[in-house]
Motif scaffolding. Structure first.
Motif, mmCIF file in Angstrom:
data_model
loop_
_atom_site.group_PDB
_atom_site.id
_atom_site.type_symbol
_atom_site.label_atom_id
_atom_site.label_comp_id
_atom_site.label_asym_id
_atom_site.label_seq_id
_atom_site.Cartn_x
_atom_site.Cartn_y
_atom_site.Cartn_z
ATOM 1 N N GLU A 73 -19.748 10.690 8.441
ATOM 2 C CA GLU A 73 -20.985 9.734 9.256
ATOM 3 C C GLU A 73 -20.176 9.211 9.988
ATOM 4 O O GLU A 73 -18.876 8.057 9.641
ATOM 5 N N ARG A 74 -21.200 9.207 10.840
ATOM 6 C CA ARG A 74 -21.025 7.823 11.919
ATOM 7 C C ARG A 74 -21.893 7.516 12.828
ATOM 8 O O ARG A 74 -23.366 7.874 12.083
ATOM 9 N N PRO A 75 -22.505 6.472 13.603
ATOM 10 C CA PRO A 75 -23.538 5.831 14.478
ATOM 11 C C PRO A 75 -24.498 7.394 14.767
ATOM 12 O O PRO A 75 -25.858 6.913 15.315
ATOM 13 N N TRP A 76 -23.623 7.930 15.283
ATOM 14 C CA TRP A 76 -24.217 9.080 16.185
ATOM 15 C C TRP A 76 -25.208 10.091 15.623
ATOM 16 O O TRP A 76 -26.034 11.005 16.205
ATOM 17 N N GLY A 77 -24.434 9.906 13.715
ATOM 18 C CA GLY A 77 -24.906 11.596 13.509
ATOM 19 C C GLY A 77 -23.718 11.649 12.129
ATOM 20 O O GLY A 77 -23.141 11.093 11.200
ATOM 21 N N ASP A 106 -18.693 2.829 24.592
ATOM 22 C CA ASP A 106 -19.059 3.359 23.151
ATOM 23 C C ASP A 106 -20.332 3.163 22.446
ATOM 24 O O ASP A 106 -20.187 1.617 23.607
ATOM 25 N N ASP A 107 -21.054 3.256 22.680
ATOM 26 C CA ASP A 107 -22.714 2.887 22.812
ATOM 27 C C ASP A 107 -22.284 1.758 20.978
ATOM 28 O O ASP A 107 -23.517 1.242 20.781
ATOM 29 N N TYR A 108 -21.086 2.126 20.027
ATOM 30 C CA TYR A 108 -21.542 1.277 18.709
ATOM 31 C C TYR A 108 -20.420 0.418 18.820
ATOM 32 O O TYR A 108 -19.821 0.224 17.845
ATOM 33 N N GLY A 109 -19.868 -0.392 20.199
ATOM 34 C CA GLY A 109 -18.900 -0.806 20.151
ATOM 35 C C GLY A 109 -17.363 -0.777 19.728
ATOM 36 O O GLY A 109 -16.466 -1.593 19.249
ATOM 37 N N ALA A 160 -21.581 14.494 24.795
ATOM 38 C CA ALA A 160 -22.259 15.099 23.873
ATOM 39 C C ALA A 160 -23.454 14.292 23.319
ATOM 40 O O ALA A 160 -23.607 12.692 22.588
ATOM 41 N N ARG A 161 -25.118 13.948 23.824
ATOM 42 C CA ARG A 161 -26.352 13.759 23.690
ATOM 43 C C ARG A 161 -26.947 14.582 23.515
ATOM 44 O O ARG A 161 -26.976 15.655 23.363
ATOM 45 N N GLY A 162 -28.051 13.635 21.862
ATOM 46 C CA GLY A 162 -28.618 14.192 21.292
ATOM 47 C C GLY A 162 -30.301 14.119 22.236
ATOM 48 O O GLY A 162 -30.408 13.039 23.070
ATOM 49 N N ARG A 166 -31.433 12.363 17.658
ATOM 50 C CA ARG A 166 -32.001 13.021 18.624
ATOM 51 C C ARG A 166 -31.753 11.308 19.534
ATOM 52 O O ARG A 166 -31.670 10.304 18.638
ATOM 53 N N GLY A 167 -31.698 11.124 20.881
ATOM 54 C CA GLY A 167 -31.259 10.598 21.260
ATOM 55 C C GLY A 167 -29.855 9.116 21.690
ATOM 56 O O GLY A 167 -30.541 8.697 22.104
ATOM 57 N N CYS A 168 -29.652 10.483 19.827
ATOM 58 C CA CYS A 168 -28.011 8.922 20.462
ATOM 59 C C CYS A 168 -26.952 10.290 21.167
ATOM 60 O O CYS A 168 -27.128 11.331 21.819
#
Length: 113
Positions: free
Chosen positions: A4-8, A106-109, A78-80, A28-30
């Motif tokens: 698992e990752r913050p994006w998927g 990175d959106d997740y720091g 890659a982006r959902g 989606r949206g990540c």
């Protein structure tokens, strides 16, 4: 095993000397990190969903059947989109581990200065 990752998530499907095959799901949206690798190239094939694939300063609409080659050292992500994005990734190179990720944004720091 699914990681698992913050994006998927991703899971390793097959590995042998010099190559590895993964399945990636970007929610989606990540999006995952704007990144590059110094020891491997990657090939992505979109199998389901939609979104965007970025490589070498160019965005590509990600729809099933799209194939994208990411050369070693190329900046990519890659982006959902409206749906979760499912990608099959084939890595080729001398180092096929998570240690070969240089995160540029990175959106997740998770960028290390």
């Amino acid at each position: 095993m699914r990681v698992e990752r913050p994006w998927g998530w991703y899971e390793d499907l097959l590995e042998a000397p010099g190559y590895k095959v993964k399945r990636l799901m970007v929610r989606r949206g990540c999006q995952f990190s704007l990144q590059r690798h110094h020891h491997r190239s990657e090939s992505w094939t979109v199998v389901s969903g939609d979104g965007g694939l970025f490589c070498d300063d160019q965005w590509h609409n990600a729809n099933p059947g799209l194939m994208l080659t990411i050369p070693c050292g190329a900046v990519h992500r890659a982006r959902g989109g409206e749906q979760d994005l499912m990608i099959l990734e084939v890595q080729h190179g001398s180092l096929l581990s998570e240690d070969d990720i240089e995160r540029l944004q990175d959106d997740y720091g998770r960028v290390i200065s």
